[in-house]
Structure formats: structure tokens, C-alpha cells
Design an enzyme around this catalytic site. Sequence first.
Site, mmCIF file in Angstrom:
data_model
loop_
_atom_site.group_PDB
_atom_site.id
_atom_site.type_symbol
_atom_site.label_atom_id
_atom_site.label_comp_id
_atom_site.label_asym_id
_atom_site.label_seq_id
_atom_site.Cartn_x
_atom_site.Cartn_y
_atom_site.Cartn_z
ATOM 1 C CD GLN A 181 2.140 -4.532 -3.127
ATOM 2 O OE1 GLN A 181 1.262 -3.974 -2.455
ATOM 3 N NE2 GLN A 181 2.039 -3.842 -4.315
ATOM 4 C CB CYS A 327 -2.089 -4.586 -24.078
ATOM 5 S SG CYS A 327 -2.771 -4.262 -25.415
HETATM 6 N N1 PLP Z 1 7.569 -6.565 -5.808
HETATM 7 C C1 PLP Z 1 6.482 -6.313 -5.704
HETATM 8 C C2 PLP Z 1 5.475 -7.489 -5.117
HETATM 9 C C3 PLP Z 1 5.792 -5.110 -5.999
HETATM 10 O O1 PLP Z 1 4.318 -5.121 -5.816
HETATM 11 C C4 PLP Z 1 6.230 -3.856 -6.706
HETATM 12 C C5 PLP Z 1 5.646 -2.804 -7.247
HETATM 13 O O2 PLP Z 1 4.589 -2.888 -7.675
HETATM 14 C C6 PLP Z 1 7.930 -4.215 -6.810
HETATM 15 C C7 PLP Z 1 8.464 -5.461 -6.363
HETATM 16 C C8 PLP Z 1 8.727 -3.376 -7.388
HETATM 17 O O3 PLP Z 1 8.898 -2.205 -6.498
HETATM 18 P P1 PLP Z 1 9.418 -0.739 -6.970
HETATM 19 O O4 PLP Z 1 8.276 -0.129 -7.638
HETATM 20 O O5 PLP Z 1 10.074 -0.011 -5.878
HETATM 21 O O6 PLP Z 1 10.673 -1.155 -8.003
#
Ligand code: PLP
Length: 402
Positions: A181, A327
Site C-alpha cells: 500500500q 462475513c
Molecule cells: N499486502 C497488502 C497490504 C495489500 O493491501 C494487498 C492487497 O490488497 C496485498 C498484500 C496482496 O497483494 P496482491 O493482491 O497483489 O496479492
Amino acid sequence: MNNDKVIYLDNNATTRVAPEVAEEMRPFFTELYGNPSSMHFFGGGVQKHLDSARRKVAELLGASAEEIIFTSCGTESDSTAIWSALRAYPDKKHIVTTKVEHPGVLNVCKFLEAQGYRVTSLPVDGEGRLNLEDLKIAITPDTALVSIMWANNETGVVFPVEEAARISHAKGALFHTDAVQAVGKIPINLKDTKIDMLSLSGHKLHAPKGIGVLYVKKGARFSPFMLGGHQERGRRAGTENVPYIIGLGKAAELALKNMEKENAYVKALRDRLQEGLVKAVRNVRVNGGGAERLPNTTNISFEYIEGESILIMLSEKGICASSGSACTSGSLEPSHVMLSMGVPQTYAHGSIRFSFSVYNTEEEVDAVIRELPAIIDRLRAISPFADGKPLFGMEACAPHKH
Ligand code: PLP
């Protein structure tokens, strides 16, 4: 719902592929389709573009090109980092992480715990912040890895990972950060840090879904997750996803070039929405609002109502946001992040994440400020909780014990 009318405020879930990125990728499907590992000129030509994309990603991170391993997603990068650390230090059986990680780290740690590893999950305070004194106490000579996210996906709260990496190194543990993020949203310069590994994901910064990176610091012990061919210098087998890597390279270039300007823009939108809603609706709280946060994220709780009901009614108006609830067995549980922050139960159920990108506008923000208060009023009017009665099923929502 007409897709042209969508108000997309869920950019921490995924982002639109930038038109410049899609354009850069296009020839690599139909014209420049050689395998970069091939001996012939046609493959070699593609290899040069791959190298260029790798340099662009490295530049965004303040890293060198050899430190970049392309993977299929953020989740693969997280898994690779954790497994690699445990294989690199086979005698060590302890991992330190936080209670608020993404499932990409959380569930690997849970699995490892069941296999006999010891996992310490650091708590956060009411604003979602870590206390690094807890980290100092948690690391022991048995700790193989400390894995702490750079920024939280639900609240946008930013963790002091550079300092956490220094502490971890001084105590002999490897340090990984899930920066999925953070990359492209805040400046990152890994060069002078003690961060050994970092995960990122293309689809959070306007590249496509299904492409990720694991940064591995030069000299850090590493053991590959996927075995097979010699791609990525033997560190990640499998023919490279060339078009997507090219797309990520372009997205990284754009992020680096535009970050300052775009951050100011999305922060202004975020603050406008936050202030507008806090003014227009009673009994709201901004979760993590007192902490350092990503400029594009706000997480707002509306007391006495379920986040899912809000999301459904927003969706009917073409507005896309998100809640962290899962959920399970018929009862809606607040997210593990809200529970770890100790957000009161009456608020924890009604938390909504709004996350912005440069494609959002002030008009969209104003539309949400117009629509949402009426939705909250309607839901509170039918809420069995709003008159002070206890929340039905509260026992089912007791805090997780990670
Ligand atoms: N780590 C964080 C903090 C994320 O927000 C996300 C996805 O939402 C992921 C890992 C996973 O990434 P990916 O969707 O590319 O597997």
C-alpha cells in the site's frame, strides 16, 4: 449500474490501469512476444525492455536493478519473503509481525504457528500505531524474521519501518516489509535502510493485477520459493510475464515523476471528504486519524450500523468503497484491524474505507457528501442498536486473539 457513472473510491483494493501503462504494454502481446531467455535476437530485444522496466522499478524504490525480483503479486512476494527467511536461518523458529498485517502475511504466520514456529504479533494503539519498544522486547536470538507492513491497507496508517529494520538488524533478525500500500504513494528510498526484503504489487499503482515485486537487498540471505528455470537470476523460476513487467515499469516511472503533485491532489480530496462527512453526520470517528497516514486513505466509522449495509446503499448510487469486515458463519465480524485498535464495538461494525487516486475529482467527493448522510439516517432509523439496545450477537464479535 452504468460504469461511466461510477465513483470509484476503492483504490486500495485496486486501481485503474493508467492509459500510458496500457499503451506501453500493448506491443508486448502481439509484436514483441519473444521469450527474454531465448538466445536469438528476437528474445534478446525483449530482454532489453525487461531490463529497462527493472531499472524503473528499482529507481522508484531507491534500489539497484539486481535487487528486484518480479513475482506474480504482492501475496507471492510476502510468502516468498517469509519462507526464504526461515530457510535462510533453519535453526531459528520465531517470527515477529503485527496484529494488523494483510492476510498475505497473517495467514502464512498462522500456518507456520500450526507447524510449530513461534509467532509474536505486536499490538497497535487506538490510532493504529506501533510502539517500537514492543518490538525491541519481542526479538530474541531465535527470531529469524521481523515482518512489518509499511502502511496499513484499511486505515492507511504508516509504520516506522526504517527504524524497525534497524532494531531488527541490531538484534540479528532479517527484516521484511509488506509495502504493497505504500509504494507509489509515499517516497521510499531503500538505499541506506536495513530493510532486507520488501513486497509490492502492481495493481495498487496503476499497473495491472497479477504482477508484483520482491526486493531483496544485495547480500541478504535468500532462498527461492519457486524452483525451476534460471529466470530472475535463479531467484524466481518461471517465464517472465513480460507485458505486465513492462506495464509495472511504466507505472513506476509515472509514480516517481508525479508523486509529489498527485499526493497533494489526493490528500486534498481525502481531507475534503473526511471533513465533509464529519460535519454532516453525527456519531462518526476517523480511525487512525491521529496517526501519520497515506495521503489517499481515510477510514470512517458510523456508529450503530453495519458497514456492509452502507456499502450496498452506496453501491446502488454508483459509489464504490470498502469495509474490512468478513462475513463468517452468518455473523458480520469487524475487521481484525478495527479490533486490534480497540475501536468500540458500536463503531467497529460500521467502518468504511475510502481510498482515492488521481482519477478522482472534487465533484465525486461532493456527491458522496450529499448522498451518504441520508443513507446513514435511513439505516439508523431501522437499526435495532441505535436506541441504545445492546448489539445483537456481540459475543460472536469478541476480539480475535492473534
Ligand atoms: N499486502 C497488502 C497490504 C495489500 O493491501 C494487498 C492487497 O490488497 C496485498 C498484500 C496482496 O497483494 P496482491 O493482491 O497483489 O496479492
